[in-house]
Design an enzyme around this catalytic site. Structure first.
Site: not given
Ligand code: PEP
Ligand code: MG
Length: 587
Positions: A198, A442, A466, A513
């Site tokens: 965070h 992938e 992947d 991508c």
């Protein structure tokens, strides 16, 4: 007695937010709370429980205040974490167990609360589930606040720094980072943490540099030390010499002027010096990210990861909700195109709290996920397909399936899509009757049968994240073996070549991508291998575009041929790096 280095020294961490800062260190060390342990007299026991209630109420008010502040400064998405904190305060088990322990033992309530919350934190930390481990972080943060309130201690604050400072901490909890003095924090630096913690998100939103994962830095610096924070390369240089300062001043100037240059090129066409146009698109995960598409000069969305709608809702969204979301994306990006990817839950994107739908699995990365899950939950899948088809009436939409491993899956998915088309047609609901459907490549089996798949779909989009993971058998999220996750491994390069060759042979376009597409060091290799579109995080587009405009496609093709002839990932990487450095000079 600790010794501290007074001479210049450099520590390598993880670059988490870009930029360079120079200033004095503010060492933010949260001291361990000293929680007393004593027996409470019987007649004061009612007061003790009331004291606990008051502390819970005060904590709730503080968190609500922080939440409102974060919402004002950073928006509702960032503020949502504090809803999780408020939920901790309503946790019947935690509160009930504390009171029970108090009633049984008669020991003071803060001691009881500390013991019970520590048990819960440990239990969460031990669970092999990232979502639940994050709950441990929330719980620790809230428990600390409750204890401070019980002990009447002021909260540790980063609110008022003594002038401009570099904040150095072991870790920064969400509420501490939310209270950060925005006008005087120059940079954030932590011993622990990851790129997605965070504090890092806050640093990025404040546009200040951040470096995390510095292990023991807090023990090596003192308050007031001077340091350079290099958020590009993940370096912290403590007590820099005059020579280093001079060098960094120069680098900072060059990086600034390079960033200005990137801003200029971001709206120019992505065309190589020898006149080849390349399509650069954006990967997005939420509808509100569409504004980043045009802002960074992308020609539409090459990957819309729809699973985040499910993950954020924590339940299955209805067809109508999905339609509204996709339509908003499509209309915001129009007239540019959008590729919507069907649901890819599981693996690194588990849907927790829905164990009936997503039962625990010993090996989720190879488990019941993505298209496999969708084909067995046909009603859920069809709701999504109908929502996508309906959104296709509002702009230029294409759709693709994730994690296809064989022809059978592609055919079954297409059969369900045909049913949806028919249902919409019969009901007279508008949709693009020619919606183009593509396949993500992938999984190595899909790469090996690219020729068969290419005949059954309209385009390929290679998910290198992947594909690399499964080709090399390297878990993409495991730090311990991260050095073995090699995008330039010859097996990956050969596989990419095979995919693009088969796409060409079948006359369909092939793009990439995965993260590799957004790395300017690897983009030329991908283009040289024959891919004609790259989709990436919007922020990477200007840098990739700059490089494309500075290179010749004929050189990229030569680079790819050279890479195909090399035998090691490091040799191919070195060639890619040299190609990049010869065209983009920063230092
Ligand atoms: C990929 O695997 O490269 C990809 C783009 O999909 P995700 O990162 O969502 O798995
Ligand atoms: Mg993937």
């Amino acid at each position: 007695m600790e010794t501290r280095d007074r001479h210049e020294f450099t520590v390598q961490g993880i670059a988490a937010s870009q930029g360079i800062a120079y200033g004095q260190v503010f060492l933010y060390l949260q001291s361990e709370l000293q929680v007393p342990d004593y027996q409470v007299e019987t007649e004061r026991r009612i007061d003790e429980v009331a004291r606990f209630d008051r502390a819970l109420v005060a904590t709730r008010q503080q968190i609500a205040r922080i939440k409102a502040e974060v919402e004002r400064n950073l928006g509702p998405e960032e503020a949502a974490i504090f809803d999780a904190h408020l939920l901790v305060l309503e946790d019947e088990a935690l509160i009930g167990e504390t009171v029970r322990e108090f009633e049984e033992s008669g020991r003071n309530i803060e001691g009881c609360f500390q013991r019970v919350s520590a048990r819960y934190i440990r239990a969460f930390e031990e669970i092999d589930d990232e979502y639940l481990r994050e709950r441990a972080v929330d719980l620790r943060d809230v428990a600390q606040r409750v204890l401070q309130n019980l002990l009447g201690q002021a909260e540790n604050s980063l609110k008022r720094l003594a002038g401009e400072r570099i904040v150095v901490a072991v870790d920064i909890s969400p509420s501490a980072s939310a209270s950060l003095d925005r006008s005087s924090a120059l940079a954030l630096v932590t011993d622990s943490g990851s790129k997605t913690s965070h504090a890092v998100i806050v640093a990025r939103s404040m546009k200040i540099p951040a470096v995390v994962g510095l292990r023991d830095l807090t023990r090596r610096v003192s308050d007031g030390d001077w340091a350079i924070i290099d958020g590009y390369d993940g370096l912290v240089i403590v007590n820099p010499s005059e020579a280093t300062l001079f060098r960094y001043g120069k680098i900072q100037e060059r990086k600034k002027s390079f960033e200005a240059l990137l801003r200029e090129v971001s709206h120019l066409p992505a065309v190589t010096l020898d006149g080849v146009a390349v399509t650069l698109q954006a990967n997005i995960e939420k509808a509100d990210e569409t504004r980043l598409v045009a802002e960074h000069g992308a020609e539409g969305v090459g990957l819309y990861r729809t699973e985040f709608l499910y993950l954020n809702a924590g339940r299955l969204p209805t067809e109508e909700e999905q339609y509204r979301d996709y339509r908003a994306v499509v209309e915001a990006v129009a007239p540019r195109p959008v590729i919507i990817r069907t649901l890819d839950l599981g693996g690194d994107k588990p849907m927790t709290g829905q164990t009936d739908l997503f039962p625990r699995e010993p090996n989720p990365f190879m488990g019941f996920r993505a298209i496999r899950w969708c084909l067995e939950h046909a009603a859920v899948f069809k709701a999504q397909l109908r929502a996508i088809l309906r959104a296709s009436a509002h702009g230029r939409v294409r759709m693709m399936y994730p994690m296809i491993s064989g022809l059978d899956e592609l055919e079954r998915a297409n059969a369900l899509l045909a049913e949806c088309r028919e249902e919409l047609r019969a009901a007279g609901i508008p949709h693009d009757g020619e919606l183009e459907v593509g396949t993500m490549i992938e999984i190595p089996s899909a790469a090996l049968i690219a020729d068969l798949l290419a005949r059954q779909c309209r385009f390929f989009s290679v998910g290198t994240n992947d594909l690399i993971q499964y080709t090399l058998a390297i878990d993409r999220g495991n730090d311990r073996i991260a050095h073995l996750y090699e995008p330039t491994h010859p097996a990956v390069v050969r596989s990419l070549r095979q995919i693009v060759t088969e796409a060409r042979r079948a006359g369909i376009p092939a793009g990439v991508c995965g993260e590799m597409a957004g790395d300017p060091v690897y983009a030329p290799l991908l283009l040289g291998l024959g891919f004609n579109s790259l989709s990436m995080s919007p922020a990477w587009i200007p840098a990739v575009k700059y490089l494309i405009r500075a290179m010749r496609m004929s050189d990229a093709r030569a680079l790819a041929e050279e890479a195909l002839a090399l035998g090691s990932a490091s040799a191919i990487h070195a060639r890619c790096e040299a190609f990049y450095r010869a065209r983009v000079r920063l230092e």
